[in-house]
Design a protein around this motif. Structure first.
Motif, PDB file in Angstrom:
ATOM      1  N   GLU A 181      38.635  43.935 -32.077  1.00 60.27           N
ATOM      2  CA  GLU A 181      37.537  44.840 -32.424  1.00 60.27           C
ATOM      3  C   GLU A 181      36.390  44.036 -33.037  1.00 60.27           C
ATOM      4  N   ALA A 182      35.323  43.951 -32.290  1.00 63.82           N
ATOM      5  CA  ALA A 182      34.145  43.210 -32.755  1.00 63.82           C
ATOM      6  C   ALA A 182      32.905  43.861 -32.134  1.00 63.82           C
ATOM      7  N   GLU A 183      32.240  44.706 -32.911  1.00 68.88           N
ATOM      8  CA  GLU A 183      31.034  45.397 -32.476  1.00 68.88           C
ATOM      9  C   GLU A 183      30.020  45.381 -33.618  1.00 68.88           C
ATOM     10  N   PRO A 184      28.771  45.560 -33.296  1.00 68.99           N
ATOM     11  CA  PRO A 184      27.760  45.608 -34.359  1.00 68.99           C
ATOM     12  C   PRO A 184      28.078  46.726 -35.362  1.00 68.99           C
ATOM     13  N   GLY A 185      28.022  46.368 -36.630  1.00 71.22           N
ATOM     14  CA  GLY A 185      28.329  47.335 -37.680  1.00 71.22           C
ATOM     15  C   GLY A 185      29.754  47.232 -38.207  1.00 71.22           C
ATOM     16  N   VAL A 186      30.643  46.486 -37.541  1.00 66.94           N
ATOM     17  CA  VAL A 186      32.030  46.321 -37.996  1.00 66.94           C
ATOM     18  C   VAL A 186      32.070  45.258 -39.085  1.00 66.94           C
ATOM     19  N   LYS A 187      32.819  45.516 -40.141  1.00 68.42           N
ATOM     20  CA  LYS A 187      32.913  44.565 -41.248  1.00 68.42           C
ATOM     21  C   LYS A 187      33.567  43.265 -40.777  1.00 68.42           C
ATOM     22  N   PHE A 188      33.029  42.181 -41.248  1.00 70.40           N
ATOM     23  CA  PHE A 188      33.520  40.864 -40.862  1.00 70.40           C
ATOM     24  C   PHE A 188      34.935  40.645 -41.411  1.00 70.40           C
ATOM     25  N   ASN A 189      35.838  40.201 -40.536  1.00 75.45           N
ATOM     26  CA  ASN A 189      37.233  39.904 -40.899  1.00 75.45           C
ATOM     27  C   ASN A 189      37.525  38.460 -40.509  1.00 75.45           C
ATOM     28  N   PRO A 190      37.644  37.566 -41.481  1.00 77.22           N
ATOM     29  CA  PRO A 190      37.837  36.151 -41.137  1.00 77.22           C
ATOM     30  C   PRO A 190      39.147  35.870 -40.394  1.00 77.22           C
ATOM     31  N   GLU A 191      40.075  36.817 -40.404  1.00 79.80           N
ATOM     32  CA  GLU A 191      41.346  36.600 -39.694  1.00 79.80           C
ATOM     33  C   GLU A 191      41.187  36.716 -38.180  1.00 79.80           C
ATOM     34  N   VAL A 192      40.230  37.521 -37.725  1.00 77.94           N
ATOM     35  CA  VAL A 192      40.040  37.711 -36.284  1.00 77.94           C
ATOM     36  C   VAL A 192      38.619  37.406 -35.827  1.00 77.94           C
TER      37      VAL A 192
END
Length: 246
Positions: free
Chosen positions: A189-200
Motif C-alpha cells: 500500500e503506497a498512495e499519495p496521502g498514506v503515512k510513511f512506513n519505513p518497514e515497507v
C-alpha cells in the motif's frame, strides 16, 4: 664180661603247665574287687561297641540322606537348565525378529529419504510451474497488443486508438495483478496521502507540501511488493515535510 650201655631215656622234660590263675589273688576281698573290674570292663566295651555301631549307622544314614538331596538338587538343576535353554531359544528368536524388523524399517526410511530428496529437488526446480502457467495469459495479451498496426491515424481515429490501447494495457495489468495475488504476491500500500512506513516504504526524497501532511507520501515512484509475510521490494516514494520554517 659184657657191659650194658645205658642210653638216656627219650622222655622229654615237660615243664609244669603255666598257672593261668597265678594273678588271681587268694584274698576273698581282693577276688571280689577283681571280679567287679572285669564286669566294668566288659560293660564299657559293650557300650563303646554300641556307640561305634550308632556312629556308623549315623554316618551311613547321613550319606544316604546326602545322596538323596544331591539327586533332588541334580534333578532341579536339570529342570532349571532345560528351562533356561528354552528361554534362550525364545530370546534368540525374538532377537532375529527384531533384527529383521530393524533392517526393513531402515530400508523403508532410506526409501522415504530418497523420495523426499527427489521431491524437494523437483519442487525447487519446478516451483514456479503454476505461476508460469498463469502468466501465459498475460503474455498472450501483451503479444496481441504488439500486433496492432499503427498507420499513423489522424483525428478521431488516433484518439480512439489511444483509448483502446490504454484500456487494453489496463486490462492486461489487472490480469497480471490477479495472477500475482493468486500466488501471494501483493502490492504494498503506497498512495499519495498514506503515512510513511519505513518497514515497507523507502523514501527517495523529501519535499515541502501544503496538500499532504508531513511524513506522508506525496508521490509513488515505484511500486513495492510482498510475498505473503515477506517483503520482496519496498515502494519508492516521495514524502512531505512541514512547510513552516523552524
Amino acid at each position: 664180661m659184657s657191659r650194658k650201655s645205658t642210653k638216656p631215656s627219650d622222655q622229654r622234660h615237660q615243664e609244669p603247665p603255666e598257672n593261668t590263675h597265678k594273678n588271681i589273688p587268694e584274698d576273698p576281698n581282693t577276688l571280689e574287687q577283681a571280679a567287679d573290674e572285669l564286669v566294668d570292663e566288659s560293660t564299657s566295651e559293650k557300650v563303646n561297641g554300641d556307640e561305634n555301631n550308632e556312629s556308623s549307622i549315623g554316618v551311613y544314614g547321613d550319606d544316604c540322606m546326602d545322596a538323596g538331596d544331591r539327586a533332588t538338587q541334580d534333578a532341579k538343576a536339570d529342570d532349571s537348565r532345560e528351562g533356561l535353554m528354552e528361554k534362550l531359544v525364545v530370546a534368540h528368536s525374538q532377537i532375529d525378529e527384531l533384527k529383521d524388523g530393524y533392517i526393513r524399517a531402515k530400508a523403508e526410511m532410506e526409501n522415504i529419504r530418497r523420495r523426499s530428496q527427489n521431491e524437494m529437488i523437483s519442487a525447487r526446480k519446478y516451483a514456479i510451474e503454476g505461476f508460469a502457467q498463469e502468466l501465459l495469459s498475460v503474455v498472450d495479451s501483451l503479444d496481441q497488443a504488439t500486433r496492432v498496426e499503427m498507420d499513423k491515424p489522424n483525428g478521431e481515429a488516433a484518439i480512439n486508438m489511444k483509448e483502446n490501447m490504454k484500456q487494453g494495457l489496463e486490462l492486461t495489468l489487472k490480469q497480471f495483478d490477479k495472477v500475482m495475488e493468486k500466488f501471494g504476491v501483493i502490492a504494498v500500500e503506497a498512495e499519495p496521502g498514506v503515512k510513511f512506513n519505513p518497514e515497507v516504504h523507502q523514501a527517495i526524497s523529501v519535499v515541502a507540501s501544503d496538500e499532504v501532511e508531513p511524513e506522508h507520501i506525496v508521490n509513488v515512484m515505484q511500486k513495492g511488493f510482498s510475498l505473503k509475510d515477506r517483503l520482496l521490494r519496498p515502494a519508492m516514494v516521495v514524502i512531505a515535510k512541514s512547510s513552516e520554517k523552524e
